[in-house]
Design a protein around this motif. Structure first.
Motif, PDB file in Angstrom:
ATOM      1  N   GLY A  20       0.824  -1.209   0.000  1.00 59.34           N
ATOM      2  CA  GLY A  20       0.000   0.000   0.000  1.00 59.34           C
ATOM      3  C   GLY A  20       0.853   1.252   0.000  1.00 59.34           C
ATOM      4  N   ILE A  21       1.944   1.236   0.764  1.00 60.20           N
ATOM      5  CA  ILE A  21       2.861   2.380   0.783  1.00 60.20           C
ATOM      6  C   ILE A  21       3.560   2.519  -0.565  1.00 60.20           C
ATOM      7  CG2 ILE A  21       5.001   3.242   1.816  1.00 60.20           C
ATOM      8  CD1 ILE A  21       3.971   2.052   4.478  1.00 60.20           C
ATOM      9  N   VAL A  22       3.943   1.401  -1.169  1.00 56.53           N
ATOM     10  CA  VAL A  22       4.544   1.434  -2.502  1.00 56.53           C
ATOM     11  C   VAL A  22       3.553   2.031  -3.500  1.00 56.53           C
ATOM     12  CG1 VAL A  22       5.356  -0.011  -4.411  1.00 56.53           C
ATOM     13  CG2 VAL A  22       6.149  -0.447  -2.095  1.00 56.53           C
ATOM     14  N   SER A  23       2.293   1.658  -3.403  1.00 55.46           N
ATOM     15  CA  SER A  23       1.267   2.214  -4.283  1.00 55.46           C
ATOM     16  C   SER A  23       1.119   3.715  -4.062  1.00 55.46           C
ATOM     17  CB  SER A  23      -0.081   1.545  -4.038  1.00 55.46           C
ATOM     18  OG  SER A  23      -0.013   0.176  -4.302  1.00 55.46           O
ATOM     19  N   LEU A  24       1.159   4.135  -2.818  1.00 51.35           N
ATOM     20  CA  LEU A  24       1.040   5.552  -2.505  1.00 51.35           C
ATOM     21  C   LEU A  24       2.221   6.345  -3.076  1.00 51.35           C
ATOM     22  CD1 LEU A  24      -0.624   7.684  -0.999  1.00 51.35           C
ATOM     23  CD2 LEU A  24       0.816   7.243   0.983  1.00 51.35           C
ATOM     24  N   VAL A  25       3.427   5.808  -2.978  1.00 50.33           N
ATOM     25  CA  VAL A  25       4.598   6.467  -3.562  1.00 50.33           C
ATOM     26  C   VAL A  25       4.443   6.574  -5.076  1.00 50.33           C
ATOM     27  CG1 VAL A  25       7.082   6.191  -3.999  1.00 50.33           C
ATOM     28  CG2 VAL A  25       6.173   5.857  -1.698  1.00 50.33           C
ATOM     29  N   GLY A  26       3.991   5.501  -5.711  1.00 48.86           N
ATOM     30  CA  GLY A  26       3.754   5.536  -7.153  1.00 48.86           C
ATOM     31  C   GLY A  26       2.709   6.568  -7.533  1.00 48.86           C
ATOM     32  N   LEU A  27       1.660   6.691  -6.720  1.00 47.21           N
ATOM     33  CA  LEU A  27       0.621   7.679  -6.983  1.00 47.21           C
ATOM     34  C   LEU A  27       1.159   9.097  -6.855  1.00 47.21           C
ATOM     35  CD1 LEU A  27      -2.387   8.202  -7.556  1.00 47.21           C
ATOM     36  CD2 LEU A  27      -2.738   8.177  -5.086  1.00 47.21           C
ATOM     37  N   VAL A  28       1.965   9.345  -5.832  1.00 47.35           N
ATOM     38  CA  VAL A  28       2.547  10.683  -5.638  1.00 47.35           C
ATOM     39  C   VAL A  28       3.473  11.046  -6.797  1.00 47.35           C
ATOM     40  CG1 VAL A  28       4.141  11.990  -4.167  1.00 47.35           C
ATOM     41  CG2 VAL A  28       2.278  10.692  -3.142  1.00 47.35           C
ATOM     42  N   VAL A  29       4.309  10.105  -7.220  1.00 47.75           N
ATOM     43  CA  VAL A  29       5.209  10.357  -8.346  1.00 47.75           C
ATOM     44  C   VAL A  29       4.412  10.609  -9.617  1.00 47.75           C
ATOM     45  CG1 VAL A  29       6.946   9.288  -9.841  1.00 47.75           C
ATOM     46  CG2 VAL A  29       7.146   9.098  -7.366  1.00 47.75           C
ATOM     47  N   THR A  30       3.368   9.830  -9.848  1.00 54.54           N
ATOM     48  CA  THR A  30       2.554   9.997 -11.037  1.00 54.54           C
ATOM     49  C   THR A  30       1.847  11.349 -11.055  1.00 54.54           C
ATOM     50  OG1 THR A  30       2.204   7.619 -11.182  1.00 54.54           O
ATOM     51  CG2 THR A  30       0.652   9.004 -12.361  1.00 54.54           C
ATOM     52  N   VAL A  31       1.255  11.731  -9.942  1.00 58.59           N
ATOM     53  CA  VAL A  31       0.549  13.015  -9.876  1.00 58.59           C
ATOM     54  C   VAL A  31       1.525  14.178 -10.005  1.00 58.59           C
ATOM     55  CG1 VAL A  31      -0.801  14.510  -8.354  1.00 58.59           C
ATOM     56  CG2 VAL A  31      -1.430  12.121  -8.611  1.00 58.59           C
ATOM     57  N   GLY A  32       2.661  14.085  -9.330  1.00 62.35           N
ATOM     58  CA  GLY A  32       3.648  15.170  -9.388  1.00 62.35           C
ATOM     59  C   GLY A  32       4.211  15.387 -10.778  1.00 62.35           C
ATOM     60  N   THR A  33       4.644  14.319 -11.409  1.00 63.14           N
ATOM     61  CA  THR A  33       5.205  14.459 -12.751  1.00 63.14           C
ATOM     62  C   THR A  33       4.114  14.733 -13.783  1.00 63.14           C
ATOM     63  OG1 THR A  33       5.179  12.058 -13.024  1.00 63.14           O
ATOM     64  CG2 THR A  33       7.238  13.064 -12.286  1.00 63.14           C
ATOM     65  N   GLY A  34       2.927  14.208 -13.564  1.00 62.89           N
ATOM     66  CA  GLY A  34       1.813  14.520 -14.464  1.00 62.89           C
ATOM     67  C   GLY A  34       1.473  16.003 -14.443  1.00 62.89           C
ATOM     68  N   LEU A  36       3.623  18.397 -13.832  1.00 58.49           N
ATOM     69  CA  LEU A  36       4.681  19.068 -14.582  1.00 58.49           C
ATOM     70  C   LEU A  36       4.469  18.954 -16.086  1.00 58.49           C
ATOM     71  CD1 LEU A  36       7.869  18.057 -12.576  1.00 58.49           C
ATOM     72  CD2 LEU A  36       6.744  20.286 -12.626  1.00 58.49           C
ATOM     73  N   LEU A  37       3.914  17.832 -16.513  1.00 55.66           N
ATOM     74  CA  LEU A  37       3.706  17.634 -17.950  1.00 55.66           C
ATOM     75  C   LEU A  37       2.545  18.455 -18.498  1.00 55.66           C
ATOM     76  CD1 LEU A  37       4.258  13.780 -18.165  1.00 55.66           C
ATOM     77  CD2 LEU A  37       5.771  15.561 -19.021  1.00 55.66           C
ATOM     78  N   VAL A  38       1.491  18.621 -17.724  1.00 55.12           N
ATOM     79  CA  VAL A  38       0.295  19.295 -18.267  1.00 55.12           C
ATOM     80  C   VAL A  38       0.190  20.763 -17.873  1.00 55.12           C
ATOM     81  CG1 VAL A  38      -1.022  17.165 -18.332  1.00 55.12           C
ATOM     82  CG2 VAL A  38      -1.241  18.666 -16.367  1.00 55.12           C
ATOM     83  N   ARG A  39       1.025  21.246 -16.979  1.00 60.64           N
ATOM     84  CA  ARG A  39       0.856  22.622 -16.540  1.00 60.64           C
ATOM     85  C   ARG A  39       1.169  23.607 -17.655  1.00 60.64           C
ATOM     86  NH1 ARG A  39       5.674  25.490 -14.796  1.00 60.64           N
ATOM     87  NH2 ARG A  39       7.418  24.072 -15.019  1.00 60.64           N
ATOM     88  N   GLY A  40       2.084  23.285 -18.548  1.00 54.82           N
ATOM     89  CA  GLY A  40       2.416  24.177 -19.656  1.00 54.82           C
ATOM     90  C   GLY A  40       1.303  24.294 -20.676  1.00 54.82           C
ATOM     91  N   GLY A  44      -1.646  27.122 -18.594  1.00 53.04           N
ATOM     92  CA  GLY A  44      -1.101  28.451 -18.839  1.00 53.04           C
ATOM     93  C   GLY A  44       0.320  28.665 -18.368  1.00 53.04           C
ATOM     94  N   GLY A  45       1.000  27.640 -17.941  1.00 53.04           N
ATOM     95  CA  GLY A  45       2.390  27.781 -17.509  1.00 53.04           C
ATOM     96  C   GLY A  45       3.335  27.621 -18.682  1.00 53.04           C
ATOM     97  N   ALA A  46       4.598  27.787 -18.389  1.00 54.19           N
ATOM     98  CA  ALA A  46       5.615  27.617 -19.428  1.00 54.19           C
ATOM     99  C   ALA A  46       5.892  26.130 -19.650  1.00 54.19           C
ATOM    100  CB  ALA A  46       6.891  28.333 -19.018  1.00 54.19           C
ATOM    101  N   LEU A  47       6.128  25.789 -20.904  1.00 49.04           N
ATOM    102  CA  LEU A  47       6.477  24.412 -21.234  1.00 49.04           C
ATOM    103  C   LEU A  47       7.895  24.130 -20.754  1.00 49.04           C
ATOM    104  CD1 LEU A  47       5.363  21.939 -22.716  1.00 49.04           C
ATOM    105  CD2 LEU A  47       6.467  22.777 -24.778  1.00 49.04           C
ATOM    106  N   LEU A  48       8.129  22.938 -20.242  1.00 48.73           N
ATOM    107  CA  LEU A  48       9.464  22.566 -19.775  1.00 48.73           C
ATOM    108  C   LEU A  48      10.424  22.469 -20.951  1.00 48.73           C
ATOM    109  CD1 LEU A  48       8.604  19.726 -17.246  1.00 48.73           C
ATOM    110  CD2 LEU A  48       9.283  22.057 -16.712  1.00 48.73           C
ATOM    111  N   GLU A  49      11.690  22.634 -20.648  1.00 48.69           N
ATOM    112  CA  GLU A  49      12.732  22.422 -21.661  1.00 48.69           C
ATOM    113  C   GLU A  49      12.743  20.943 -22.045  1.00 48.69           C
ATOM    114  OE1 GLU A  49      14.655  24.796 -23.062  1.00 48.69           O
ATOM    115  OE2 GLU A  49      13.440  26.235 -21.947  1.00 48.69           O
TER     116      GLU A  49
END
Length: 81
Positions: A20-34, A36-40, A44-49
């Motif tokens: 369950g903790i492993v799943s939670l870590v995977g969820l946090v990584v997925t949401v965080g990086t997701g 970063l990918l869609v904010r640009g 309305g944010g800047a696209l990443l390099e």
């Protein structure tokens, strides 16, 4: 009824908590990086390099894999009956 793993000696599902903790870590990584990918393009944010964008995409894919692995193990999918 959920069957305990044969390697779980504590008797109250320590492995289930671990997965369950492993799943939670995977969820946090997925949401965080997701984010970063869609904010640009979508928020309305800047696209990443290119290099950070590729690293965020790799992190997103790794997060999905870790989330799926932890969730299936916690649910007991594929375990022997």
């Amino acid at each position: 009824m959920h069957r305990r793993s044969g390697t779980d000696r504590a008797g109250f599902g320590v492995l289930t908590y671990f997965y369950g903790i492993v799943s939670l870590v995977g969820l946090v990584v997925t949401v965080g990086t997701g984010f970063l990918l869609v904010r640009g393009p979508f928020l309305g944010g800047a696209l990443l390099e290119p290099i950070p964008l590729m690293l965020a995409l790799c992190g997103f894919i790794v997060g999905i894999v870790v989330l799926a692995w932890g969730a299936t193990r916690a649910a007991g999918v594929g375990s022997r009956v």
